[in-house]
Write a protein that holds these residues in place. Structure first.
Motif, PDB file in Angstrom:
ATOM      1  N   GLY A   1     -42.428  25.094  41.935  1.00  0.00           N
ATOM      2  CA  GLY A   1     -43.438  25.785  42.717  1.00  0.00           C
ATOM      3  C   GLY A   1     -44.711  26.007  41.921  1.00  0.00           C
ATOM      4  O   GLY A   1     -44.923  25.422  40.866  1.00  0.00           O
ATOM      5  N   PRO A   2     -45.561  26.889  42.392  1.00  0.00           N
ATOM      6  CA  PRO A   2     -46.838  27.119  41.730  1.00  0.00           C
ATOM      7  C   PRO A   2     -46.702  27.766  40.359  1.00  0.00           C
ATOM      8  O   PRO A   2     -47.644  27.764  39.584  1.00  0.00           O
ATOM      9  N   GLY A   3     -45.545  28.310  40.020  1.00  0.00           N
ATOM     10  CA  GLY A   3     -45.358  28.928  38.709  1.00  0.00           C
ATOM     11  C   GLY A   3     -45.181  27.924  37.590  1.00  0.00           C
ATOM     12  O   GLY A   3     -45.267  28.260  36.424  1.00  0.00           O
ATOM     13  N   HIS A   4     -44.918  26.658  37.922  1.00  0.00           N
ATOM     14  CA  HIS A   4     -44.705  25.635  36.912  1.00  0.00           C
ATOM     15  C   HIS A   4     -45.953  24.762  36.808  1.00  0.00           C
ATOM     16  O   HIS A   4     -46.527  24.361  37.808  1.00  0.00           O
ATOM     17  N   ASP A   5     -46.352  24.449  35.572  1.00  0.00           N
ATOM     18  CA  ASP A   5     -47.528  23.614  35.359  1.00  0.00           C
ATOM     19  C   ASP A   5     -47.098  22.210  34.975  1.00  0.00           C
ATOM     20  O   ASP A   5     -46.141  22.014  34.241  1.00  0.00           O
ATOM     21  N   ASP A   6     -47.838  21.257  35.470  1.00  0.00           N
ATOM     22  CA  ASP A   6     -47.570  19.889  35.064  1.00  0.00           C
ATOM     23  C   ASP A   6     -48.308  19.615  33.748  1.00  0.00           C
ATOM     24  O   ASP A   6     -49.247  20.333  33.385  1.00  0.00           O
ATOM     25  N   PRO A   7     -47.923  18.593  32.995  1.00  0.00           N
ATOM     26  CA  PRO A   7     -48.517  18.344  31.675  1.00  0.00           C
ATOM     27  C   PRO A   7     -50.020  18.105  31.702  1.00  0.00           C
ATOM     28  O   PRO A   7     -50.730  18.556  30.794  1.00  0.00           O
ATOM     29  N   GLU A   8     -50.527  17.425  32.734  1.00  0.00           N
ATOM     30  CA  GLU A   8     -51.971  17.176  32.779  1.00  0.00           C
ATOM     31  C   GLU A   8     -52.765  18.468  32.969  1.00  0.00           C
ATOM     32  O   GLU A   8     -53.833  18.632  32.390  1.00  0.00           O
ATOM     33  N   ARG A   9     -52.227  19.384  33.749  1.00  0.00           N
ATOM     34  CA  ARG A   9     -52.913  20.670  33.945  1.00  0.00           C
ATOM     35  C   ARG A   9     -52.930  21.466  32.639  1.00  0.00           C
ATOM     36  O   ARG A   9     -53.949  22.065  32.282  1.00  0.00           O
ATOM     37  N   ILE A  10     -51.819  21.464  31.928  1.00  0.00           N
ATOM     38  CA  ILE A  10     -51.767  22.183  30.648  1.00  0.00           C
ATOM     39  C   ILE A  10     -52.766  21.577  29.666  1.00  0.00           C
ATOM     40  O   ILE A  10     -53.488  22.294  28.964  1.00  0.00           O
ATOM     41  N   LEU A  11     -52.813  20.247  29.635  1.00  0.00           N
ATOM     42  CA  LEU A  11     -53.764  19.568  28.742  1.00  0.00           C
ATOM     43  C   LEU A  11     -55.202  19.919  29.109  1.00  0.00           C
ATOM     44  O   LEU A  11     -56.028  20.200  28.231  1.00  0.00           O
ATOM     45  N   SER A  12     -55.501  19.944  30.409  1.00  0.00           N
ATOM     46  CA  SER A  12     -56.862  20.308  30.842  1.00  0.00           C
ATOM     47  C   SER A  12     -57.206  21.740  30.470  1.00  0.00           C
ATOM     48  O   SER A  12     -58.337  22.034  30.051  1.00  0.00           O
ATOM     49  N   GLN A  13     -56.244  22.628  30.584  1.00  0.00           N
ATOM     50  CA  GLN A  13     -56.489  24.020  30.203  1.00  0.00           C
ATOM     51  C   GLN A  13     -56.730  24.146  28.701  1.00  0.00           C
ATOM     52  O   GLN A  13     -57.605  24.912  28.278  1.00  0.00           O
TER      53      GLN A  13
ATOM     54  N   THR B   1     -61.997  13.750  22.244  1.00  0.00           N
ATOM     55  CA  THR B   1     -61.277  12.554  21.805  1.00  0.00           C
ATOM     56  C   THR B   1     -59.770  12.751  21.920  1.00  0.00           C
ATOM     57  O   THR B   1     -59.051  11.886  22.446  1.00  0.00           O
ATOM     58  N   GLU B   2     -59.292  13.898  21.440  1.00  0.00           N
ATOM     59  CA  GLU B   2     -57.863  14.180  21.514  1.00  0.00           C
ATOM     60  C   GLU B   2     -57.422  14.353  22.969  1.00  0.00           C
ATOM     61  O   GLU B   2     -56.341  13.889  23.359  1.00  0.00           O
ATOM     62  N   TYR B   3     -58.271  14.981  23.783  1.00  0.00           N
ATOM     63  CA  TYR B   3     -57.949  15.153  25.199  1.00  0.00           C
ATOM     64  C   TYR B   3     -57.759  13.812  25.887  1.00  0.00           C
ATOM     65  O   TYR B   3     -56.768  13.584  26.588  1.00  0.00           O
ATOM     66  N   LYS B   4     -58.713  12.890  25.685  1.00  0.00           N
ATOM     67  CA  LYS B   4     -58.624  11.583  26.331  1.00  0.00           C
ATOM     68  C   LYS B   4     -57.426  10.791  25.830  1.00  0.00           C
ATOM     69  O   LYS B   4     -56.746  10.109  26.620  1.00  0.00           O
ATOM     70  N   ALA B   5     -57.139  10.871  24.538  1.00  0.00           N
ATOM     71  CA  ALA B   5     -56.000  10.137  23.989  1.00  0.00           C
ATOM     72  C   ALA B   5     -54.681  10.663  24.551  1.00  0.00           C
ATOM     73  O   ALA B   5     -53.793   9.887  24.935  1.00  0.00           O
ATOM     74  N   ARG B   6     -54.557  11.975  24.626  1.00  0.00           N
ATOM     75  CA  ARG B   6     -53.320  12.550  25.149  1.00  0.00           C
ATOM     76  C   ARG B   6     -53.177  12.310  26.657  1.00  0.00           C
ATOM     77  O   ARG B   6     -52.081  12.088  27.160  1.00  0.00           O
ATOM     78  N   LEU B   7     -54.306  12.372  27.379  1.00  0.00           N
ATOM     79  CA  LEU B   7     -54.264  12.105  28.805  1.00  0.00           C
ATOM     80  C   LEU B   7     -53.837  10.659  29.076  1.00  0.00           C
ATOM     81  O   LEU B   7     -53.022  10.401  29.968  1.00  0.00           O
ATOM     82  N   GLU B   8     -54.353   9.749  28.284  1.00  0.00           N
ATOM     83  CA  GLU B   8     -53.965   8.330  28.412  1.00  0.00           C
ATOM     84  C   GLU B   8     -52.484   8.148  28.105  1.00  0.00           C
ATOM     85  O   GLU B   8     -51.784   7.414  28.803  1.00  0.00           O
ATOM     86  N   ALA B   9     -51.991   8.852  27.099  1.00  0.00           N
ATOM     87  CA  ALA B   9     -50.572   8.757  26.743  1.00  0.00           C
ATOM     88  C   ALA B   9     -49.692   9.334  27.854  1.00  0.00           C
ATOM     89  O   ALA B   9     -48.616   8.794  28.139  1.00  0.00           O
ATOM     90  N   LEU B  10     -50.147  10.422  28.485  1.00  0.00           N
ATOM     91  CA  LEU B  10     -49.358  11.007  29.576  1.00  0.00           C
ATOM     92  C   LEU B  10     -49.303  10.090  30.791  1.00  0.00           C
ATOM     93  O   LEU B  10     -48.272   9.991  31.452  1.00  0.00           O
ATOM     94  N   ARG B  11     -50.379   9.438  31.079  1.00  0.00           N
ATOM     95  CA  ARG B  11     -50.436   8.596  32.276  1.00  0.00           C
ATOM     96  C   ARG B  11     -49.743   7.246  32.091  1.00  0.00           C
ATOM     97  O   ARG B  11     -49.420   6.588  33.068  1.00  0.00           O
TER      98      ARG B  11
END
Length: 87
Positions: free
Chosen positions: A52-64, A74-84
């Protein structure tokens, strides 16, 4: 003459007692399952409902984390690419 015992005697009382225990036990089990199902999101077949809304997905946590400044772009884009591109 036998008064009050009927044809089975003591065994009729034992059978009735066991049947009452089984009946009330099944009623209690049904109430327990219904309460657990509504409180924990249990679907009744051993699985769970989607988060439900209480759980965050990895991309949302990374964006936060990026928004708070914990990681740079740079680290954000690299980790986002790795997640996707997970295997």
């Amino acid at each position: 003459m036998m008064y009050g015992y009927g044809g089975w005697g003591v065994w009729s009382w034992a059978v009735m007692g066991i049947m009452m225990l089984l009946f009330w036990g099944s009623v209690a089990l049904l109430v327990f399952v219904l309460l657990r199902r509504t409180r924990t999101g249990w679907d009744g077949w051993g699985g769970h409902y989607p988060p439900g809304p209480g759980h965050d997905d990895p991309e949302r946590i990374l964006s936060q984390r990026f928004a708070r400044g914990e990681i740079d772009e740079t680290e954000y884009k690299a980790r986002l690419e790795a997640l996707r591109h997970r295997p």
